[in-house]
Write a protein that holds these residues in place. Sequence first.
Motif, PDB file in Angstrom:
ATOM      1  N   ARG A 375       0.783  -1.304   0.032  1.00  0.00           N
ATOM      2  CA  ARG A 375       0.055  -0.071  -0.002  1.00  0.00           C
ATOM      3  C   ARG A 375       0.873   1.219  -0.210  1.00  0.00           C
ATOM      4  O   ARG A 375       0.563   2.224  -0.673  1.00  0.00           O
ATOM      5  CB  ARG A 375      -0.817   0.088   1.394  1.00  0.00           C
ATOM      6  CG  ARG A 375      -1.829   1.117   1.234  1.00  0.00           C
ATOM      7  CD  ARG A 375      -2.850   1.173   0.269  1.00  0.00           C
ATOM      8  NE  ARG A 375      -3.965   1.983   0.286  1.00  0.00           N
ATOM      9  CZ  ARG A 375      -5.068   1.871  -0.149  1.00  0.00           C
ATOM     10  NH1 ARG A 375      -5.559   0.690  -0.512  1.00  0.00           N
ATOM     11  NH2 ARG A 375      -5.918   2.978  -0.279  1.00  0.00           N
ATOM     12  N   ARG A 376       2.058   1.174   0.754  1.00  0.00           N
ATOM     13  CA  ARG A 376       2.639   2.616   0.989  1.00  0.00           C
ATOM     14  C   ARG A 376       3.529   2.869  -0.560  1.00  0.00           C
ATOM     15  O   ARG A 376       3.555   3.737  -0.821  1.00  0.00           O
ATOM     16  CB  ARG A 376       4.043   2.351   1.694  1.00  0.00           C
ATOM     17  CG  ARG A 376       3.046   2.304   3.230  1.00  0.00           C
ATOM     18  CD  ARG A 376       4.408   2.397   4.427  1.00  0.00           C
ATOM     19  NE  ARG A 376       3.762   2.441   5.728  1.00  0.00           N
ATOM     20  CZ  ARG A 376       3.679   3.966   6.446  1.00  0.00           C
ATOM     21  NH1 ARG A 376       3.932   4.811   5.661  1.00  0.00           N
ATOM     22  NH2 ARG A 376       3.140   3.973   7.302  1.00  0.00           N
ATOM     23  N   LEU A 377       3.740   1.803  -1.416  1.00  0.00           N
ATOM     24  CA  LEU A 377       4.512   1.809  -2.538  1.00  0.00           C
ATOM     25  C   LEU A 377       3.602   2.513  -3.732  1.00  0.00           C
ATOM     26  O   LEU A 377       3.902   2.751  -4.618  1.00  0.00           O
ATOM     27  CB  LEU A 377       5.203   0.573  -3.062  1.00  0.00           C
ATOM     28  CG  LEU A 377       6.345   0.126  -1.983  1.00  0.00           C
ATOM     29  CD1 LEU A 377       6.952  -1.152  -2.569  1.00  0.00           C
ATOM     30  CD2 LEU A 377       7.615   1.105  -2.180  1.00  0.00           C
ATOM     31  N   GLU A 378       2.367   2.170  -3.307  1.00  0.00           N
ATOM     32  CA  GLU A 378       1.449   2.796  -4.555  1.00  0.00           C
ATOM     33  C   GLU A 378       1.221   4.303  -4.668  1.00  0.00           C
ATOM     34  O   GLU A 378       1.769   4.909  -3.579  1.00  0.00           O
ATOM     35  CB  GLU A 378      -0.167   2.359  -4.190  1.00  0.00           C
ATOM     36  CG  GLU A 378      -0.568   0.985  -4.146  1.00  0.00           C
ATOM     37  CD  GLU A 378      -1.844   0.557  -4.021  1.00  0.00           C
ATOM     38  OE1 GLU A 378      -2.537   1.419  -3.168  1.00  0.00           O
ATOM     39  OE2 GLU A 378      -2.564  -0.639  -4.582  1.00  0.00           O
ATOM     40  N   PRO A 379       1.095   4.645  -5.979  1.00  0.00           N
ATOM     41  CA  PRO A 379       1.179   6.105  -5.944  1.00  0.00           C
ATOM     42  C   PRO A 379      -0.003   6.778  -5.008  1.00  0.00           C
ATOM     43  O   PRO A 379      -0.862   6.287  -4.646  1.00  0.00           O
ATOM     44  CB  PRO A 379       0.581   6.463  -7.454  1.00  0.00           C
ATOM     45  CG  PRO A 379       1.101   5.141  -8.182  1.00  0.00           C
ATOM     46  CD  PRO A 379       0.839   3.877  -6.940  1.00  0.00           C
ATOM     47  N   ARG A 380       0.420   7.897  -4.592  1.00  0.00           N
ATOM     48  CA  ARG A 380      -0.419   8.655  -3.532  1.00  0.00           C
ATOM     49  C   ARG A 380      -1.748   8.896  -4.027  1.00  0.00           C
ATOM     50  O   ARG A 380      -2.777   8.938  -3.318  1.00  0.00           O
ATOM     51  CB  ARG A 380       0.109  10.042  -3.022  1.00  0.00           C
ATOM     52  CG  ARG A 380      -0.581  10.563  -1.908  1.00  0.00           C
ATOM     53  CD  ARG A 380       0.103  11.725  -1.220  1.00  0.00           C
ATOM     54  NE  ARG A 380       1.598  11.112  -0.576  1.00  0.00           N
ATOM     55  CZ  ARG A 380       2.411  11.947  -0.099  1.00  0.00           C
ATOM     56  NH1 ARG A 380       2.162  13.321   0.092  1.00  0.00           N
ATOM     57  NH2 ARG A 380       3.419  11.416   0.644  1.00  0.00           N
ATOM     58  N   ALA A 381      -2.056   9.129  -5.234  1.00  0.00           N
ATOM     59  CA  ALA A 381      -3.321   9.647  -6.079  1.00  0.00           C
ATOM     60  C   ALA A 381      -3.344   8.630  -7.094  1.00  0.00           C
ATOM     61  O   ALA A 381      -3.283   8.578  -8.021  1.00  0.00           O
ATOM     62  CB  ALA A 381      -3.162  11.027  -6.442  1.00  0.00           C
ATOM     63  N   ALA A 382      -4.022   7.384  -6.550  1.00  0.00           N
ATOM     64  CA  ALA A 382      -3.909   6.303  -7.608  1.00  0.00           C
ATOM     65  C   ALA A 382      -5.273   6.535  -8.516  1.00  0.00           C
ATOM     66  O   ALA A 382      -5.357   6.138  -9.449  1.00  0.00           O
ATOM     67  CB  ALA A 382      -4.386   4.864  -6.785  1.00  0.00           C
ATOM     68  N   ALA A 383      -6.331   7.100  -8.000  1.00  0.00           N
ATOM     69  CA  ALA A 383      -7.592   7.412  -8.698  1.00  0.00           C
ATOM     70  C   ALA A 383      -7.920   8.867  -8.365  1.00  0.00           C
ATOM     71  O   ALA A 383      -8.030   9.349  -7.349  1.00  0.00           O
ATOM     72  CB  ALA A 383      -8.614   6.338  -8.371  1.00  0.00           C
ATOM     73  N   PRO A 384      -8.652   9.371  -9.371  1.00  0.00           N
ATOM     74  CA  PRO A 384      -9.157  10.688  -9.437  1.00  0.00           C
ATOM     75  C   PRO A 384     -10.504  10.616  -8.052  1.00  0.00           C
ATOM     76  O   PRO A 384     -11.359   9.598  -8.192  1.00  0.00           O
ATOM     77  CB  PRO A 384      -9.821  11.149 -10.513  1.00  0.00           C
ATOM     78  CG  PRO A 384     -10.026   9.849 -11.380  1.00  0.00           C
ATOM     79  CD  PRO A 384      -8.714   8.991 -10.764  1.00  0.00           C
TER      80      PRO A 384
END
Length: 411
Positions: A375-384
């Motif tokens: 989860r931490r490695l996911e982009p901070r803004a994964a979806a609008p």
Amino acid sequence: MPLALLALAVGAFGIGTTEFVIMGLLPEVAGAYGVSIPLAGWLVTGYALGVVIGAPLMTALGARVPRRTVLAVLMGLFVAGNLLSALAPAFWVMLTGRVVASLAHGAFFGIGAVVAADLVDPRRKAGAIALMFTGLTAANVVGVPLGTYVGQAVSWRLTFVLVAAVGVIGLLGVVRLVPDVPRPEGVRLRDELAAFRNVQVLLAMAMTVLGFGGVFASITYIAPMATEVTGFGDASVTWLLVLFGTGMVIGNLVGGRLADRALMPVLYGSLGGLALVLALFAVAAQYRAVAAVAVALIGAFGFATVPPLQKRVLDQAAGAPTLASAVNIGAFNLGNAIAAWLGGLVIAAGFGYTAPNWVGAALAASALAVAVLSRRLEPRAAAPSRIVAGAGGAAAGAEAPAVAGDGRPGI
């Protein structure tokens, strides 16, 4: 839910039954062929290794074939393997039949999960995958106990004939009910392999190996744990496995429903709950009520991870998910094999029959740590973000700028 999911669930029921029923029939099979129990245990090990190898192999071989056709061929292979096991004149022939049947396992669940997800609205994908896997969980409540009873009371060969008959029903259901959806155009094996360069796909598979390994570190040794530590009679072990299977059914369905709403929180809760229950079982296994509840909860928390993990692999390998989905099924079996081996090591080292529960708790806690890292490695803004229209508000469905965790606009 489409009727095609029922056909996939029937196939899953047959596969789940043949995978687990052999554990209760090892003495009968060993006696029939005049081999030792450890040697007969290769019927379990060989099947698990066949799943790990067969998942990517069969998926790759069917890369250019419509998915319904691949599923039908896999069920045909499953039927042939079980009939060979039922009629085998020698032990090595039966082992061959087990391996043949296992080759269908990983690819059927992997491709079936992709098909199931494609049959429904995107918001119900995890629920559809869970419905297909209900066949696997139901096998542990109905198929395995019934197959064990038939094998012990009549003949273990009849058990495998009946499993093959379930496979025929699944095959007919796939042919009649699963839509003839061709594979996506332009997706090649090279594209499927590229999914494994995605760190999130690899982390999801690590969660699969560790999390489900936590389940099997304990359940593999439930018989000696229940009889030698808790004080149950031999006949009670079957009912404990029914409790485990019931927990699997409930956890699978609940996990599938909740994962469509909040996938990562479901993983956090199920993996954390699994670690805690295994630790509780390790310190309080001598109490019958605790043992019975713990076995059911191990099944529930363990299988609550299956739909979200499978869906996460599909989401992260979007565009070419089939091979990744099948390999993730192999990862479940790899986790089973590694955990059973580790559980045996701690028993052999003299730590007692409850020690595998500590191994399982450590594996589940490690899976939880991997989930947090993922989860931490996911982009901070994964979806609008979406703004619901209100009085004087933005139009429904309008996209808003992503906002970082500290309130500043995200990238």
